[in-house]
Design a protein around this motif. Structure first.
Motif, PDB file in Angstrom:
ATOM      1  N   LYS A   7       0.844  -1.202   0.000  1.00  0.00           N
ATOM      2  CA  LYS A   7       0.000   0.000   0.000  1.00  0.00           C
ATOM      3  C   LYS A   7       0.879   1.251   0.000  1.00  0.00           C
ATOM      4  O   LYS A   7       0.632   2.206  -0.736  1.00  0.00           O
ATOM      5  CB  LYS A   7      -0.908   0.009   1.247  1.00  0.00           C
ATOM      6  CG  LYS A   7      -2.044  -0.999   1.181  1.00  0.00           C
ATOM      7  CD  LYS A   7      -2.916  -0.969   2.436  1.00  0.00           C
ATOM      8  CE  LYS A   7      -4.017  -2.011   2.316  1.00  0.00           C
ATOM      9  NZ  LYS A   7      -5.114  -1.830   3.249  1.00  0.00           N
ATOM     10  N   ASP A  84     -11.703  -1.224  -2.657  1.00  0.00           N
ATOM     11  CA  ASP A  84     -11.857  -2.553  -2.051  1.00  0.00           C
ATOM     12  C   ASP A  84     -11.689  -3.637  -3.107  1.00  0.00           C
ATOM     13  O   ASP A  84     -11.213  -4.733  -2.806  1.00  0.00           O
ATOM     14  CB  ASP A  84     -13.222  -2.646  -1.363  1.00  0.00           C
ATOM     15  CG  ASP A  84     -13.331  -1.612  -0.252  1.00  0.00           C
ATOM     16  OD1 ASP A  84     -12.465  -1.646   0.643  1.00  0.00           O
ATOM     17  OD2 ASP A  84     -14.213  -0.753  -0.316  1.00  0.00           O
ATOM     18  N   GLU A  85     -12.111  -3.325  -4.327  1.00  0.00           N
ATOM     19  CA  GLU A  85     -11.883  -4.214  -5.481  1.00  0.00           C
ATOM     20  C   GLU A  85     -11.708  -3.332  -6.708  1.00  0.00           C
ATOM     21  O   GLU A  85     -12.348  -2.284  -6.816  1.00  0.00           O
ATOM     22  CB  GLU A  85     -13.095  -5.126  -5.741  1.00  0.00           C
ATOM     23  CG  GLU A  85     -13.228  -6.294  -4.806  1.00  0.00           C
ATOM     24  CD  GLU A  85     -14.336  -7.278  -5.238  1.00  0.00           C
ATOM     25  OE1 GLU A  85     -14.420  -8.345  -4.644  1.00  0.00           O
ATOM     26  OE2 GLU A  85     -15.134  -6.957  -6.158  1.00  0.00           O
ATOM     27  N   MET A  92     -14.515   0.024  -9.874  1.00  0.00           N
ATOM     28  CA  MET A  92     -14.195  -0.363  -8.501  1.00  0.00           C
ATOM     29  C   MET A  92     -15.425  -0.635  -7.642  1.00  0.00           C
ATOM     30  O   MET A  92     -16.510  -0.161  -7.958  1.00  0.00           O
ATOM     31  CB  MET A  92     -13.424   0.793  -7.821  1.00  0.00           C
ATOM     32  CG  MET A  92     -12.100   1.102  -8.435  1.00  0.00           C
ATOM     33  SD  MET A  92     -11.597   2.826  -8.118  1.00  0.00           S
ATOM     34  CE  MET A  92     -12.573   3.685  -9.333  1.00  0.00           C
ATOM     35  N   LYS A  94     -16.082   0.405  -3.749  1.00  0.00           N
ATOM     36  CA  LYS A  94     -15.526   1.194  -2.662  1.00  0.00           C
ATOM     37  C   LYS A  94     -16.569   1.321  -1.552  1.00  0.00           C
ATOM     38  O   LYS A  94     -17.705   0.975  -1.740  1.00  0.00           O
ATOM     39  CB  LYS A  94     -15.133   2.589  -3.171  1.00  0.00           C
ATOM     40  CG  LYS A  94     -13.968   2.542  -4.167  1.00  0.00           C
ATOM     41  CD  LYS A  94     -13.505   3.910  -4.653  1.00  0.00           C
ATOM     42  CE  LYS A  94     -13.378   4.924  -3.580  1.00  0.00           C
ATOM     43  NZ  LYS A  94     -12.532   4.523  -2.436  1.00  0.00           N
ATOM     44  N   VAL A 117      -3.678   0.871  -4.904  1.00  0.00           N
ATOM     45  CA  VAL A 117      -4.076  -0.396  -4.247  1.00  0.00           C
ATOM     46  C   VAL A 117      -2.874  -1.332  -4.111  1.00  0.00           C
ATOM     47  O   VAL A 117      -1.892  -1.205  -4.840  1.00  0.00           O
ATOM     48  CB  VAL A 117      -5.165  -1.151  -5.067  1.00  0.00           C
ATOM     49  CG1 VAL A 117      -6.514  -0.470  -4.970  1.00  0.00           C
ATOM     50  CG2 VAL A 117      -4.750  -1.334  -6.519  1.00  0.00           C
ATOM     51  N   SER A 120      -3.859  -7.330  -3.798  1.00  0.00           N
ATOM     52  CA  SER A 120      -4.987  -8.162  -3.344  1.00  0.00           C
ATOM     53  C   SER A 120      -6.337  -7.590  -3.793  1.00  0.00           C
ATOM     54  O   SER A 120      -7.361  -8.275  -3.749  1.00  0.00           O
ATOM     55  CB  SER A 120      -4.978  -8.296  -1.818  1.00  0.00           C
ATOM     56  OG  SER A 120      -5.346  -7.070  -1.227  1.00  0.00           O
ATOM     57  N   LYS A 121      -6.357  -6.329  -4.226  1.00  0.00           N
ATOM     58  CA  LYS A 121      -7.621  -5.685  -4.603  1.00  0.00           C
ATOM     59  C   LYS A 121      -8.017  -5.966  -6.050  1.00  0.00           C
ATOM     60  O   LYS A 121      -9.116  -5.609  -6.468  1.00  0.00           O
ATOM     61  CB  LYS A 121      -7.525  -4.165  -4.390  1.00  0.00           C
ATOM     62  CG  LYS A 121      -7.064  -3.741  -3.001  1.00  0.00           C
ATOM     63  CD  LYS A 121      -8.059  -4.157  -1.943  1.00  0.00           C
ATOM     64  CE  LYS A 121      -7.687  -3.701  -0.545  1.00  0.00           C
ATOM     65  NZ  LYS A 121      -7.812  -2.291  -0.305  1.00  0.00           N
ATOM     66  N   GLN A 122      -7.123  -6.551  -6.814  1.00  0.00           N
ATOM     67  CA  GLN A 122      -7.421  -6.802  -8.237  1.00  0.00           C
ATOM     68  C   GLN A 122      -8.305  -8.043  -8.396  1.00  0.00           C
ATOM     69  O   GLN A 122      -7.980  -9.115  -7.887  1.00  0.00           O
ATOM     70  CB  GLN A 122      -6.123  -6.995  -9.011  1.00  0.00           C
ATOM     71  CG  GLN A 122      -5.306  -5.709  -9.112  1.00  0.00           C
ATOM     72  CD  GLN A 122      -4.059  -5.898  -9.957  1.00  0.00           C
ATOM     73  OE1 GLN A 122      -3.130  -6.589  -9.555  1.00  0.00           O
ATOM     74  NE2 GLN A 122      -4.054  -5.296 -11.119  1.00  0.00           N
TER      75      GLN A 122
END
Ligand code: 5RP
Length: 218
Positions: A7, A84-85, A92, A94, A117, A120-122
């Protein structure tokens, strides 16, 4: 490498997009907290920031960065926020930190949305790992929840959480979002929904991903 280190790496890389004498849009969350720390090292070069949450506002002030109201600016050069993704189309989910409404407002003011990001968010498909947050007017909570069930969702009330705008959050679990733009619009049309956490109609322009191999910019 730890998630926090990834991050931080993404957050620090976003500094390259900060223009001198500009006002920066700043989102919220732990990745943005790293960005605010990094921004403090060049605070003499910028005018200040517009914050997307009370928590970010406090942190910016603590770092000696001037905070402007969204009403004071007509346009921002960049908006920097986490997610978040995020999917390959830079859309995204969020709102994990319940700041989705103000995040959408500040993002809408910006020419360029820079999403920071860790890897892990992908995801390939939004909704595959994270529940979809919906900010709801408190009196409409049960009514909105019933309509979400009608859309195939399983809403869960995020107990004890009140947003910066005085509203509540419903999280839709196991909600695979195959058509993010259409779903974002459909959810916005439910009376009592303030904002939903799909950021597809206005997605990110640049994505900076922290990975153990270094930064990847998409
Ligand atoms: C807050 C958000 C955040 O950007 C999102 O939850 C990511 O948070 P973090 O950087 O802590 O992983 O949308 O509402």
């Amino acid at each position: 490498m730890s998630q926090l280190a990834m991050k931080k790496m993404a957050a620090e890389a976003a500094l390259a997009y900060v223009k001198d004498d500009s006002i920066i849009g700043v989102g919220s969350g732990s990745t943005v907290n790293c960005f605010i720390e990094a921004l403090a090292t060049i605070k003499h070069k910028i005018k200040g920031a517009v914050a997307a949450s009370k928590a970010s506002e406090q942190l910016l002030r603590k770092q000696g960065i001037e905070v402007f109201s969204a009403n004071d600016v007509t346009e921002l050069d960049i908006y920097v926020d986490g997610a978040d993704e995020i999917n390959p189309q830079k859309m995204m989910i969020k709102g994990g930190g319940a700041a989705l409404t103000r995040e959408k407002i500040v993002a809408a003011l910006a020419k360029t949305f820079i999403c920071i990001v860790d890897q892990s968010k992908q995801v390939d498909v939004l909704g595959s790992t994270f529940s979809l947050p919906i900010e709801v007017i408190p009196m409409a909570r049960s009514q909105v929840a019933r309509q979400l069930v009608g859309l195939g969702g399983f809403p869960i009330y995020r107990e004890g959480v009140v947003t910066d705008n005085g509203n509540v959050i419903l999280d839709i679990a196991n909600f695979t979002i195959l058509e993010p733009m259409a779903m974002e619009q459909a959810l916005n049309n439910i009376a009592g929904v303030v904002t939903n956490g799909i950021f597809a109609l206005r997605g990110a322009d640049i994505v900076i991903v922290g990975t153990p191999e270094g930064i990847k910019t998409l």
